[in-house]
Motif scaffolding. Sequence first.
Motif, PDB file in Angstrom:
ATOM      1  N   TRP A 174       6.242   6.223  -8.892  1.00 34.26           N
ATOM      2  CA  TRP A 174       6.984   6.318  -7.634  1.00 34.26           C
ATOM      3  C   TRP A 174       7.334   4.897  -7.220  1.00 34.26           C
ATOM      4  N   PRO A 175       8.555   4.670  -6.719  1.00 38.33           N
ATOM      5  CA  PRO A 175       8.991   3.291  -6.520  1.00 38.33           C
ATOM      6  C   PRO A 175       8.550   2.610  -5.221  1.00 38.33           C
ATOM      7  N   ASP A 176       8.247   3.382  -4.162  1.00 36.98           N
ATOM      8  CA  ASP A 176       8.113   2.709  -2.878  1.00 36.98           C
ATOM      9  C   ASP A 176       7.115   3.413  -1.992  1.00 36.98           C
ATOM     10  N   PRO A 177       5.849   3.071  -1.974  1.00 40.31           N
ATOM     11  CA  PRO A 177       5.215   1.994  -2.729  1.00 40.31           C
ATOM     12  C   PRO A 177       5.100   2.349  -4.202  1.00 40.31           C
ATOM     13  N   TYR A 199       3.522   3.606  -7.139  1.00 43.34           N
ATOM     14  CA  TYR A 199       2.355   4.313  -7.663  1.00 43.34           C
ATOM     15  C   TYR A 199       2.347   4.152  -9.158  1.00 43.34           C
ATOM     16  N   GLY A 204      10.435  11.187 -11.938  1.00 39.13           N
ATOM     17  CA  GLY A 204      10.272  11.484 -10.512  1.00 39.13           C
ATOM     18  C   GLY A 204      10.648  10.332  -9.592  1.00 39.13           C
ATOM     19  N   THR A 205      10.812   9.119 -10.127  1.00 37.91           N
ATOM     20  CA  THR A 205      11.158   7.980  -9.275  1.00 37.91           C
ATOM     21  C   THR A 205      12.599   8.035  -8.807  1.00 37.91           C
ATOM     22  N   PRO A 215      13.831   9.252  -3.541  1.00 31.50           N
ATOM     23  CA  PRO A 215      13.102   8.227  -2.805  1.00 31.50           C
ATOM     24  C   PRO A 215      14.028   7.302  -2.023  1.00 31.50           C
ATOM     25  N   PHE A 216      15.287   7.208  -2.447  1.00 28.14           N
ATOM     26  CA  PHE A 216      16.176   6.256  -1.790  1.00 28.14           C
ATOM     27  C   PHE A 216      16.835   6.830  -0.543  1.00 28.14           C
ATOM     28  N   ASN A 273       5.224  15.018  -4.427  1.00 30.03           N
ATOM     29  CA  ASN A 273       4.522  13.744  -4.314  1.00 30.03           C
ATOM     30  C   ASN A 273       3.746  13.668  -3.001  1.00 30.03           C
ATOM     31  N   PHE A 318       1.068   8.587   2.326  1.00 27.28           N
ATOM     32  CA  PHE A 318       1.107   7.138   2.495  1.00 27.28           C
ATOM     33  C   PHE A 318       2.206   6.758   3.475  1.00 27.28           C
ATOM     34  N   TYR A 366       4.910  -2.167   2.489  1.00 23.07           N
ATOM     35  CA  TYR A 366       5.059  -2.546   1.081  1.00 23.07           C
ATOM     36  C   TYR A 366       6.518  -2.742   0.673  1.00 23.07           C
TER      37      TYR A 366
END
Lengths: 321, 328, 245
Positions: free
Chosen positions: A206-209, A211, A260-261, B114-115, B172, B178, B185
Amino acid sequence: MPEHTRNKEEKNKILKYISVIIVLIVLASAAFVYFNGLNSSSKKANTIIVTDDIGRNVTIKLPVTRVVSMDPSNTQMMYAIGAGNLVVADTSYDWWPSNATSLPKVEMDNGTASVEQVVSFKPNLVLATTIQSTAIIDQLKNLSIPVLVLEPQNISDIYRDMYILGNVTDHQSGAIKEINYMKNYISNIHQKVENYQKVSVLYMLWPDPIYTVGPGSFINDIINTANGYNIASNLSSPYPIIGNETIVSDNPQAIIVDNGTGISNISYFQSNPIWQNISAVKDSRVLFLNYTESNEMNEPGPLTIYAVQIVAEFLYPQAFT
Amino acid sequence: MKGKTFFISFSLVILTIFDFLISVAIGPVHISLNSIISVFYDKIFGFNYSWTYYVIIFYIRMPRVILALLVGSILGLSGLIAQTIFRNPLGDPYLTGVSSGAALGAAIGFLISPFLVTPLAFSFAMLAVGITFSISRTDGEVKAEILILSGISVSFLFSAVASYLIYLKVYNLRGVLFWLLGGLYGANWNEDFWLFIAALIIFPILIYFTRELDIILLGDEEAKSLGVNTGRVKSIVIILSSLITSLAVSLTGIIGFIGLVSPHIGRKIFGESHRYLIFTAPLIGANLLLISDTIARSSPQGEIPVGIITSFIGSPLLIYLLYRRRKI
Amino acid sequence: MIKLKNISVRYGKNQILSNINLEVKEGENLIIMGPNGSGKTTLLKSMMGLIHFEGEIEIDGRNIRSFSRSEIARYISYVPQIFTTPFSFTVKEFVSMGLYRKKRDYWDEENDIEEALKITNIYDLKDKYINKISGGELQKCLIARALVQDSEFISMDEPMSHLDVKAVLEISSIIASLSSKGKGIIIVSHDVNIIKNLNGNILLLKNGNISFLGKEDNPDFVRSLETVFEVKVHKNNDIYYFTKL
């Protein structure tokens, strides 16, 4: 008739009824216990006791004929040892083998399954991982449906779990055949790469943070088996967060990016001043796993041999020419 | 008394600079003070410099330390404003629905990509604030009690949807957890720059209303009788502080406690008047978050969510101050 | 001049005030009295446009609805009933808030503030926190703040309730001296004897209606007092006292 006498008589009447009802209930339950006992003792089957991956001793009545699998990894092991025809239901995450995709699905999205639905498949064995809550496992146990929790943490766990499944489903020879096949496949790869200097690698979940995979995780074992050096192998948890600083100072030679990122292009790294001077990025040694490859990496089972192969070929392409 | 107040405020500024320097020097990768100085010296004068140290200090630590200062001061200031506008010591910058809105947006982001986490978190935070605000605004007036209640209702609604998504759909789980506990971060110069610009525009407007905030504490009727247009002032102040809080939250996740505790610490030291608090609450917030984040990122076990640390540091501090009583 | 024309106030189904007509000229005082729930405070607040009312209120011939808050604040200041949870402002910070309507940036106007503190005898308390002083002292702070606001009228909502005897005497003499300097005082009071110190029109309210409006020497006054409060009124040495009917 005087008032008090009438009351007394009515009381007696009620007492009579109650005692009759009690006698009937006692008789009925005695009969139930008797016939039931007769029933179960006459059909007393063989049982086997196995210890699963979280240390529970599970008693399973034999023969096992209907299995519900609540994790793709378990489904895959069942098919690999030749017991796939016993699986009557699996999950919507199942994708291999193709037979498994057409089975009825236990609905659970990401959460836990519904006990009612699992029971409706009339299983005599349920396979699960620790994603399922212990409450569900206990409930199924109370309904005398045994639950095996199989969750391999490394490659040798896969062999052990396949062996257990072989014993439980009476497919011992199929299990042994599959285990030997996997062992051969992996040792072939290992021989090819073991003499090269270890390449340091970052696995990005995972990119952010960020993992990554630490000691005790399954992917860490895959990287080790492929002769790689996981830069997070000295962190303290199986799925730790790794700080940017640590990555920059460890300067990995290769990066593997999980599907998954959402990252699928090296420009993500090249455009960022933190990443652009890291060896792996400068040398363009970044592997972007596709959906299938990520599944192979994350689902311990028969496909793990391909995961090992992917990592080995990526880290040591010269060994496979 | 005036001299003492000035002295404490001045010490607070010195403390902030000191914290800044210390935080840049501390991190999971040990870099000596000497190396830090020589990296900058070599870089500036064109000598060969250690690329690793340079990246760690200039691209990882400094943006993060500055983000901590910015977000800490934003939370401190919006916390102060929330406590004043709601006239409630439990006021919190998240009370208008910012946090649950952001959580829902983030959860959707975690589902898609994620973006999208940050842009969706910001949009949903503003959506939640907008709904809260439009419910509680009647005849150009914003009633504190109605605002709190509608904020809580909207928060519960958004949280429910977010929980549903997180529980059933998001794979996730650790990532979401988190994010919900907050962390810096992701800091980079780009984020710092835009957040700084936003603060540069919004802080002066909020500071302009210092006198009104003092008077609003007395209650609507008194404030009006003294000549304050309470409806207008409250609307502007709440919308602006929610806007900048949403921006901070969408970048760093839901960092708890800073917004609640910073104004209280300020009040215990400087009293109720906003002429001190408007500067000291953000400064206290900035220091608290900076110290917490330095601990969070320097832990040998890998990064810890900073929200856990802020509570660990903030609550004993507040309890101590409540116990000790104000001395000035 | 404040002019009330047909003022009515309702909370839900309750009619608090009905059709009040009233005029207060500059420099005049108005003493509003009546039993609990008669609408005294409501009347005071509607005169400042603090609550929703029906009818018209004019200040110097202009409709109050067209005034900004600071214009109303220039005309009339407000001494509310003592609030229960004062915040920790210093006396000086608190009093200086009265300057807001003149000058947003009010912290430099030391002279106005000091004069008001001296008039109300709280100059020595100026650096104390208002949550650490007595009720009487807090009442004086409120009056000082209204003085600093420098408006035509000062309205007061029961400034003497909850105070001890000494504080009552002090505050009533401060109020009397303000009046003698030409300030118009509009005061809601329980205490009939305040009229000893404060000349002006007396307004007796009952159930939201005006029962009496006039001076103390009006022959109807005592009788109206008796009907409004449902008591027997006696007067001895200029002091009113009451017995049961």
